[in-house]
Design a protein around this motif. Structure first.
Motif, PDB file in Angstrom:
ATOM      1  N   GLU A 115       2.231  -1.394   1.623  1.00  0.00           N
ATOM      2  CA  GLU A 115       2.998  -0.624   2.628  1.00  0.00           C
ATOM      3  C   GLU A 115       3.691  -1.551   3.620  1.00  0.00           C
ATOM      4  O   GLU A 115       4.847  -1.325   4.003  1.00  0.00           O
ATOM      5  CB  GLU A 115       2.057   0.293   3.423  1.00  0.00           C
ATOM      6  N   THR A 116       2.995  -2.589   4.044  1.00  0.00           N
ATOM      7  CA  THR A 116       3.584  -3.493   5.037  1.00  0.00           C
ATOM      8  C   THR A 116       4.749  -4.277   4.432  1.00  0.00           C
ATOM      9  O   THR A 116       5.792  -4.449   5.076  1.00  0.00           O
ATOM     10  CB  THR A 116       2.501  -4.458   5.590  1.00  0.00           C
ATOM     11  N   ILE A 117       4.596  -4.720   3.198  1.00  0.00           N
ATOM     12  CA  ILE A 117       5.706  -5.434   2.559  1.00  0.00           C
ATOM     13  C   ILE A 117       6.891  -4.477   2.391  1.00  0.00           C
ATOM     14  O   ILE A 117       8.042  -4.830   2.661  1.00  0.00           O
ATOM     15  CB  ILE A 117       5.293  -6.019   1.178  1.00  0.00           C
ATOM     16  N   ARG A 118       6.601  -3.263   1.967  1.00  0.00           N
ATOM     17  CA  ARG A 118       7.676  -2.270   1.777  1.00  0.00           C
ATOM     18  C   ARG A 118       8.435  -2.042   3.094  1.00  0.00           C
ATOM     19  O   ARG A 118       9.657  -1.919   3.116  1.00  0.00           O
ATOM     20  CB  ARG A 118       7.040  -0.983   1.246  1.00  0.00           C
ATOM     21  N   ARG A 119       7.686  -2.038   4.219  1.00  0.00           N
ATOM     22  CA  ARG A 119       8.306  -1.822   5.525  1.00  0.00           C
ATOM     23  C   ARG A 119       9.121  -3.058   5.966  1.00  0.00           C
ATOM     24  O   ARG A 119      10.259  -2.941   6.403  1.00  0.00           O
ATOM     25  CB  ARG A 119       7.202  -1.536   6.564  1.00  0.00           C
ATOM     26  N   ASP A 120       8.535  -4.248   5.788  1.00  0.00           N
ATOM     27  CA  ASP A 120       9.162  -5.460   6.327  1.00  0.00           C
ATOM     28  C   ASP A 120      10.214  -6.066   5.391  1.00  0.00           C
ATOM     29  O   ASP A 120      11.069  -6.816   5.842  1.00  0.00           O
ATOM     30  CB  ASP A 120       8.086  -6.530   6.628  1.00  0.00           C
ATOM     31  N   CYS A 121      10.110  -5.782   4.120  1.00  0.00           N
ATOM     32  CA  CYS A 121      11.053  -6.331   3.131  1.00  0.00           C
ATOM     33  C   CYS A 121      11.593  -5.142   2.322  1.00  0.00           C
ATOM     34  O   CYS A 121      11.282  -5.007   1.129  1.00  0.00           O
ATOM     35  CB  CYS A 121      10.361  -7.319   2.193  1.00  0.00           C
ATOM     36  N   PRO A 122      12.365  -4.245   2.962  1.00  0.00           N
ATOM     37  CA  PRO A 122      12.637  -2.937   2.349  1.00  0.00           C
ATOM     38  C   PRO A 122      13.345  -2.994   1.002  1.00  0.00           C
ATOM     39  O   PRO A 122      13.127  -2.136   0.153  1.00  0.00           O
ATOM     40  CB  PRO A 122      13.509  -2.230   3.400  1.00  0.00           C
ATOM     41  N   TYR A 138      -3.814   3.528  -9.343  1.00  0.00           N
ATOM     42  CA  TYR A 138      -2.436   3.152  -9.719  1.00  0.00           C
ATOM     43  C   TYR A 138      -1.442   4.065  -8.995  1.00  0.00           C
ATOM     44  O   TYR A 138      -0.422   3.607  -8.467  1.00  0.00           O
ATOM     45  CB  TYR A 138      -2.219   3.299 -11.230  1.00  0.00           C
ATOM     46  N   ALA A 139      -1.753   5.359  -8.977  1.00  0.00           N
ATOM     47  CA  ALA A 139      -0.837   6.329  -8.351  1.00  0.00           C
ATOM     48  C   ALA A 139      -0.735   6.067  -6.842  1.00  0.00           C
ATOM     49  O   ALA A 139       0.360   6.111  -6.264  1.00  0.00           O
ATOM     50  CB  ALA A 139      -1.304   7.752  -8.628  1.00  0.00           C
ATOM     51  N   ALA A 140      -1.879   5.766  -6.207  1.00  0.00           N
ATOM     52  CA  ALA A 140      -1.870   5.531  -4.753  1.00  0.00           C
ATOM     53  C   ALA A 140      -1.055   4.279  -4.422  1.00  0.00           C
ATOM     54  O   ALA A 140      -0.304   4.246  -3.435  1.00  0.00           O
ATOM     55  CB  ALA A 140      -3.303   5.379  -4.248  1.00  0.00           C
ATOM     56  N   LEU A 141      -1.179   3.262  -5.252  1.00  0.00           N
ATOM     57  CA  LEU A 141      -0.424   2.017  -4.997  1.00  0.00           C
ATOM     58  C   LEU A 141       1.070   2.231  -5.238  1.00  0.00           C
ATOM     59  O   LEU A 141       1.913   1.668  -4.529  1.00  0.00           O
ATOM     60  CB  LEU A 141      -0.970   0.890  -5.884  1.00  0.00           C
ATOM     61  N   ARG A 142       1.369   3.051  -6.205  1.00  0.00           N
ATOM     62  CA  ARG A 142       2.781   3.394  -6.482  1.00  0.00           C
ATOM     63  C   ARG A 142       3.351   4.144  -5.270  1.00  0.00           C
ATOM     64  O   ARG A 142       4.455   3.883  -4.807  1.00  0.00           O
ATOM     65  CB  ARG A 142       2.834   4.250  -7.752  1.00  0.00           C
ATOM     66  N   GLU A 143       2.543   5.067  -4.778  1.00  0.00           N
ATOM     67  CA  GLU A 143       2.907   5.870  -3.587  1.00  0.00           C
ATOM     68  C   GLU A 143       3.119   4.953  -2.373  1.00  0.00           C
ATOM     69  O   GLU A 143       4.012   5.166  -1.555  1.00  0.00           O
ATOM     70  CB  GLU A 143       1.753   6.854  -3.331  1.00  0.00           C
ATOM     71  N   ALA A 144       2.300   3.900  -2.273  1.00  0.00           N
ATOM     72  CA  ALA A 144       2.396   2.967  -1.144  1.00  0.00           C
ATOM     73  C   ALA A 144       3.672   2.126  -1.224  1.00  0.00           C
ATOM     74  O   ALA A 144       4.069   1.500  -0.242  1.00  0.00           O
ATOM     75  CB  ALA A 144       1.173   2.056  -1.114  1.00  0.00           C
ATOM     76  N   GLY A 145       4.301   2.086  -2.402  1.00  0.00           N
ATOM     77  CA  GLY A 145       5.583   1.379  -2.486  1.00  0.00           C
ATOM     78  C   GLY A 145       5.690   0.328  -3.577  1.00  0.00           C
ATOM     79  O   GLY A 145       6.695  -0.379  -3.659  1.00  0.00           O
ATOM     80  N   ALA A 146       4.671   0.215  -4.437  1.00  0.00           N
ATOM     81  CA  ALA A 146       4.769  -0.765  -5.537  1.00  0.00           C
ATOM     82  C   ALA A 146       5.698  -0.225  -6.626  1.00  0.00           C
ATOM     83  O   ALA A 146       5.693   0.978  -6.906  1.00  0.00           O
ATOM     84  CB  ALA A 146       3.386  -1.048  -6.116  1.00  0.00           C
ATOM     85  N   ASP A 147       6.504  -1.115  -7.197  1.00  0.00           N
ATOM     86  CA  ASP A 147       7.508  -0.684  -8.186  1.00  0.00           C
ATOM     87  C   ASP A 147       7.127  -0.986  -9.628  1.00  0.00           C
ATOM     88  O   ASP A 147       7.587  -0.329 -10.553  1.00  0.00           O
ATOM     89  CB  ASP A 147       8.823  -1.460  -7.984  1.00  0.00           C
ATOM     90  N   ARG A 148       6.363  -2.083  -9.786  1.00  0.00           N
ATOM     91  CA  ARG A 148       6.142  -2.615 -11.137  1.00  0.00           C
ATOM     92  C   ARG A 148       4.682  -3.036 -11.276  1.00  0.00           C
ATOM     93  O   ARG A 148       4.030  -3.328 -10.278  1.00  0.00           O
ATOM     94  CB  ARG A 148       7.023  -3.859 -11.363  1.00  0.00           C
TER      95      ARG A 148
END
Ligand code: SAH
Ligand code: SF4
Length: 353
Positions: A115-122, A138-148
């Protein structure tokens, strides 16, 4: 799923060429195809080795749970995000967070790091490589902003897989890959080359499995025996086997992103350049702080242990000039998503199991 006739003849043609070609001609054809599909740019992914704590006991791996000689660490989520931010300022737009299989950390701390990386490095892509986890994580991490997500199947030989992964079977690994595709990740897998007990038939089956899985990313590297593991005395395969495997996968999966792996660079000083010449199109500068990465030894002889990540980028740039290529700072999404596509646009999962 039954294969169409054109799919069967495509595979037959590639395999016949692979079997008959010397390594130089094989690499030349794969390289040409890579240049035609991906251009001269070699994509960068900043690698952050966030933890060496692992509940698994894979026989090949230096950080396996039973290796008592490892000094264990976990980086705090804020630290992981700060490392990514520093890479972002250096121009990186794609990060890979890799660690041991550690369900508690993946459930609690990892989502915060993402989440923090997604916020700081959009506009950066976030890739995880954290082993087999329950689908809901896996679903929660995807939800948090992971792409791959990267999860190598390691070997497609079921008996060898079960033995080398200390009882965890290939079916479970493939189920995890299916979960990842269903949850909407760009999907990466791959294998090691030269595992003890593997044959040329296994290597061909490994490459074909990559095609069956319709992978977006394929990671291949030489197996390097680690002295603190049960496979310590195994023979080292020559780099040529990894180069042939790289070219075969490139011919079977023209669109896949394929890293020239650090393991290849550790086995042979020019291993990564050779992998680029064999059809790879990605490099992974290691931006883990030196005091942590020296404790993340999956195999011995790992290169660039003393370097800070930004220095790695300069070094890789020079190395690419030597093979007439240049570094690319693009996110490098799966080609099937089209240019500039975001992470949410995954086409329906096409995992042919
Ligand atoms: N724990 C996660 C990610 C870290 S291990 C997982 O296992 O998926 C990352 C990769 O390192 C593994 O997939 C394996 O292919 C590779 N690896 C482990 N030990 C190795 C060795 N001795 N030589 C070369 N590669 C190795
Ligand atoms: Fe753990 Fe991955 Fe090493 Fe296996 S390969 S012991 S899952 S870190």
């Amino acid at each position: 799923m039954t294969e169409s006739r054109s799919e069967t003849s495509f595979r037959d043609e590639i395999l016949a060429f692979y079997k008959g070609a010397d390594t130089e001609s094989l690499m030349a054809r794969a390289r040409e195809l890579c240049l035609a599909r991906h251009g001269r740019g070699v994509l960068l992914r900043g690698l952050i080795e966030y933890s060496n704590i692992c509940s698994c006991d894979c026989l090949y791996c230096g950080i396996r749970a039973s290796n008592r000689n490892v000094s264990r660490y976990r980086l705090e989520p804020e630290r992981i995000a700060a490392i990514a931010s520093s890479g972002y300022r250096a121009g990186l737009r794609s990060f890979v967070l890799q660690g041991g299989e550690d369900r508690a950390f993946a459930e609690s701390a990892l989502p915060r790091a993402v989440e923090t990386i997604r916020r700081d490095c959009p506009d950066a892509a976030i890739t995880l490589s954290s082993g087999i986890l329950p689908r809901r994580i896996y679903a929660a991490l995807r939800e948090a902003g992971a792409d791959r997500y990267l999860l190598r199947f390691e070997t497609s030989d079921p008996a060898l897989h079960q033995k080398l992964r200390a009882g965890v079977n290939l079916g479970r690994r493939l189920e995890a890959l299916r979960d990842l595709a269903d949850v909407g990740y760009q999907l990466g897998s791959g294998y090691m080359v030269g595992l003890p007990g593997e044959s040329e038939e296994t290597r061909i089956a490994n490459a074909l499995l990559c095609r069956d899985l319709a992978l977006d990313m394929v990671g291949i590297g030489p197996f390097i025996p680690h002295p603190d593991t049960p496979l310590a005395g195994s023979p080292q395969s020559p780099i040529e086997l990894t180069l042939r495997a790289t070219s075969l996968v490139r011919l079977l999966l023209p669109d896949a992103h394929m890293p020239a792996t650090t393991a290849a660079g550790s086995l042979d000083p020019a291993g990564r350049e050779k992998m680029i010449e064999a059809g790879a199109n990605v490099l992974m500068p290691n931006i883990t702080p030196p005091e942590s990465k020296r404790n993340y030894l999956l195999y011995p002889g790992k290169i660039c242990l003393a370097e800070e990540g930004e220095k790695c980028i300069g070094c890789l740039g020079l190395r690419m000039v030597s093979v007439d290529r240049e570094l690319s700072f693009l996110r490098g999404d799966a080609l099937r998503l089209g240019q500039g596509a975001g992470a949410g646009d995954r086409a329906p999962a096409e995992v042919l199991l």
